[in-house]
Scaffold this active site. Structure first.
Site, PDB file in Angstrom:
ATOM      1  CD  GLU A  46       0.197 -18.294  25.909  1.00 20.84           C
ATOM      2  OE1 GLU A  46      -0.149 -19.483  25.859  1.00 20.84           O
ATOM      3  OE2 GLU A  46       1.027 -17.802  25.106  1.00 20.84           O
ATOM      4  CE  LYS A 115      -1.336 -21.751  23.345  1.00 23.59           C
ATOM      5  NZ  LYS A 115      -0.036 -21.370  23.929  1.00 23.59           N
ATOM      6  CB  CYS A 170       0.214 -17.891  22.171  1.00 22.18           C
ATOM      7  SG  CYS A 170       1.965 -17.778  21.656  1.00 22.18           S
ATOM      8  CB  SER A 353      -4.279  18.986 -24.825  1.00 21.13           C
ATOM      9  OG  SER A 353      -4.013  18.348 -23.572  1.00 21.13           O
ATOM     10  CG  LEU A 356      -0.621  16.280 -15.707  1.00 21.26           C
ATOM     11  CD1 LEU A 356      -1.242  16.428 -14.326  1.00 21.26           C
ATOM     12  CD2 LEU A 356       0.683  15.492 -15.614  1.00 21.26           C
ATOM     13  CG  ASP A 357      -5.929  13.422 -17.884  1.00 17.35           C
ATOM     14  OD1 ASP A 357      -5.220  13.024 -16.949  1.00 17.35           O
ATOM     15  OD2 ASP A 357      -7.053  13.916 -17.717  1.00 17.35           O
ATOM     16  CB  THR A 461      -6.673  11.516 -23.151  1.00 13.40           C
ATOM     17  OG1 THR A 461      -7.739  12.444 -23.333  1.00 13.40           O
ATOM     18  CG2 THR A 461      -5.991  11.260 -24.490  1.00 13.40           C
ATOM     19  CD  GLU A 466     -10.284  14.804 -16.964  1.00 19.64           C
ATOM     20  OE1 GLU A 466      -9.534  15.793 -17.074  1.00 19.64           O
ATOM     21  OE2 GLU A 466     -10.474  13.986 -17.880  1.00 19.64           O
TER      22      GLU A 466
END
Length: 637
Positions: A46, A115, A170, A353, A356-357, A461, A466
């Site tokens: 400014e 302004k 400003c 299983s 992870l899932d 799951t 996926e």
């Protein structure tokens, strides 16, 4: 400016109060430097032509004339520069003094934004010298040319219709109703602010949050250039706190108390994409505000310096990541808690299983049972070993069931699948898709029937990555009664399991969870090789960190394949070569379209983030949509 990226700059030059010639020289030097860095928009503080802190010197004709002459000179300096510059200056019009942000392009002053809100307190008493700008913009004659003058001017790039810039000054942004709101609603995608905001304790944090918040509220880019060293320190100090933000994110900010130019790239395509999706963003049509064309080289390549995280679904900061993990686990468990209570389910059946899932699904189910105050023995953790099961995953599955307090049930399915092979005429030595999918569907049948027998429900799951790839057996692991992981991408699944491992006081559970984390992702549908997993998902379908990256930018922002490829090349440089990224991006686009039919009939599941694939709201796509346009663009790379 390929793919909508525009390089921008916020500059705080060295200045001397009331030394217009010196200030002009430094402003021109900054314009030259920014042009050398290929910046297309540069914003200065400014009143920087004179200095903001001139006080009653602003009443002196000699200073105002020098400032006007300097503005003409700086404008002429942009004649051979490929840049749009905004420079703060005092300007006398019709016997009144105005605080303006002058827009300069191709050697001309093309607009003078006034302004609107003048501070009238403590150290800032602008109303002593200045007059607020008019309510609406009009035209004045400046240096013999008719120039737009007033608030909310729109500067529109002549060849790139979505690059529309508007300025405020400003205090305007600190007001309850900033001028930038109206400008954004009429099409401005970039807001610039020529500012002189002093430093007081904690103000830098508030300023940063204010600019980030305004860019989020407007779904816009915001370039904030602040006064710095060189201004008078009679009563206050200015720190040169420059900020570049985009839709709520700070892309770059300056080190305070050090005059410098900061750079980043605004993504105009991303801004427009976000506005299209946000139905509460009510754009105004009818062109009520004055539009001024400006010109920059649209075809020039924009070198990207922005950082695009490799794992956009996973916060990089450890503390933020832990908070995110806790929140996600709570959302998942709350969703399941409601469904279990509503259906009066006596049990929750989870196929485990050792991967992870299924680990995450079991952990979420255990948390939901804790919320319900129910005995976790009513969680039936079912392991169903078959041709591809390894000792490692089998052992981990069994231990997890024990450590979470679930009831372990083992149902070997090899004999049942072999009988099924005989019934349908499948050669068991032919390890084709029928060989694999028969096992997945047998497992789902077992889970569903156990749920029926025990008055329970099957907990899904499968994760979002996926689902995006269609990497699930239709009516096999694709199906459940409630899918707790349905909107959790694979890269995030890993961190959720790790969070639980790090948070638990059970050292044995921690050990098992860490071994699961260390196990290759696999459906385990093919016989092991020397006791090890023979079928590694990421070797077949591609790295999940790439697919999650593709998924995020395609669904969250609607990026075209070529742009996603460009960002992936930049982000994964050194990890994957060009051919590898392109190969898996082709795979992603092809599978994303061809596998929509699996997503069209997904079970219910809780949404945890901004990207989700539920056909009931988040992603509505016909199952027979064609990928030709996407694949054609990839073929041209």
């Amino acid at each position: 400016m390929r793919h909508g990226f525009v390089k921008v700059a916020a500059a705080t030059p060295d200045i001397r109060v009331a030394d217009v010639a010196f200030n002009t020289e430094k402003i021109c030097e900054a314009i030259s430097e920014a042009g050398g860095q290929k910046a297309k928009i540069i914003v200065f503080p400014e009143l920087c032509i004179t200095g903001y802190t001139c006080g009653d010197l602003f009443t002196q004709d000699v200073l105002l004339k020098a400032a006007k002459d300097a503005l003409v000179k700086i404008a002429e300096y942009t004649k051979d520069k490929d840049i749009l510059a905004f420079v703060g200056a005092p300007l006398s019009v019709g016997g009144k003094l105005y605080n303006v942000a002058a827009a300069l392009n191709q050697g001309k002053v093309i607009g003078l934004t006034t302004k609107t809100f003048l501070p009238n307190y403590a150290e800032f008493y602008e109303m002593r010298q200045f007059t607020p700008g008019p309510d609406t913009a009009g035209y004045i004659y400046f240096n013999g040319q008719r120039v737009p003058f007033g608030p909310q001017l729109l500067f529109k790039e002549a060849q790139m219709e979505d690059l529309v810039v508007s300025a405020e000054i400003c205090e305007d942004v600190w007001s309850p109703v900033p001028p930038s709101i109206g400008a954004a609603l009429e099409g401005a995608t970039v807001i610039v602010n020529c500012s002189a905001s002093d430093e007081t304790i904690g103000k830098d944090r508030y300023r940063r949050e204010l600019i980030a918040g305004q860019s989020a509220r407007l779904i816009a880019g915001y370039i904030y250039a602040n006064a710095g060293e060189g201004e008078s320190t009679t009563d206050v100090v200015f720190g040169g706190h420059n900020i570049i933000a985009e839709n709520g994110a700070i892309l770059k900010q300056a080190d305070r108390y050090h005059n410098e130019i900061i750079y980043s790239e605004l993504d105009i395509q991303r801004i427009i994409s976000e506005r299209r999706k946000n139905t509460t963003f009510k754009a105004v049509t009818g062109q009520m505000l004055i539009q001024i064309p400006f010109y920059i080289n649209k075809e020039e390549e924009t070198e990207l310096t922005r950082v695009f995280p490799k794992k956009p679904f996973v916060p990089a900061d450890e503390k933020a990541r832990a908070e995110r993990c806790e929140e996600i686990l709570t959302i998942q468990a709350m969703g399941l808690k409601k469904r279990l209570a509503h259906t009066c389910s006596k049990t929750a059946v989870v196929g485990i299983s050792g991967g992870l899932d299924s680990t995450l699904a079991l952990l979420v189910t255990a948390r939901a049972f804790d919320m319900l105050g129910r005995d976790k023995k009513e969680i039936l953790a079912v392991t169903m070993p078959c041709f591809g099961t390894t000792d490692r995953t089998y052992s981990n599955a069994c231990e997890m069931a024990e450590k979470t307090g679930a009831t372990l049930k083992e149902v070997p399915i090899a004999e049942a699948v072999s009988i099924h092979f005989r019934d349908i005429g499948q050669n068991p030595e032919d390890h084709d898709v029928t060989y694999e999918n028969s096992q997945a569907r047998e497992r789902t049948q077992v889970l569903m029937d156990i749920a029926n027998r025990t008055g329970g429900m099957v907990i899904g799951t499968g994760d979002m990555s996926e689902l995006a790839l269609g990497w699930a057996t239709y009516n096999g692991d694709h199906m459940s009664m409630y899918g707790v992981n349905a909107s959790v991408p694979k890269t995030l699944v890993r961190h959720l399991v790790k969070y639980v491992a790090d948070d638990t006081s059970d050292m044995e559970l921690r050990r098992v969870l860490y071994d699961v984390l260390d196990t290759p992702v696999s459906p385990e549908l093919l016989p092991p090789k020397d006791g090890d997993i023979a079928q590694k998902t990421e070797d077949l379908v591609g790295p999940y960190e790439l697919h999650d990256f593709f998924l995020y930018y395609m669904l969250r922002f609607g990026y075209e394949p070529a742009k996603i490829f460009r960002l992936a090349e930049l982000t994964f440089d050194g990890d994957y070569d060009r051919e590898t990224i392109l190969k898996w991006l082709r795979t992603f686009c092809r599978r994303f379209f061809s596998q929509q039919f699996k997503r069209s009939c997904l079970p219910d599941g809780p949404k945890i983030g901004t990207v989700a694939l539920s056909p009931r709201g988040d992603w509505r796509m016909p199952s027979d949509a064609c990928a030709a346009v996407w694949m054609k663009e990839l073929d041209e790379l």
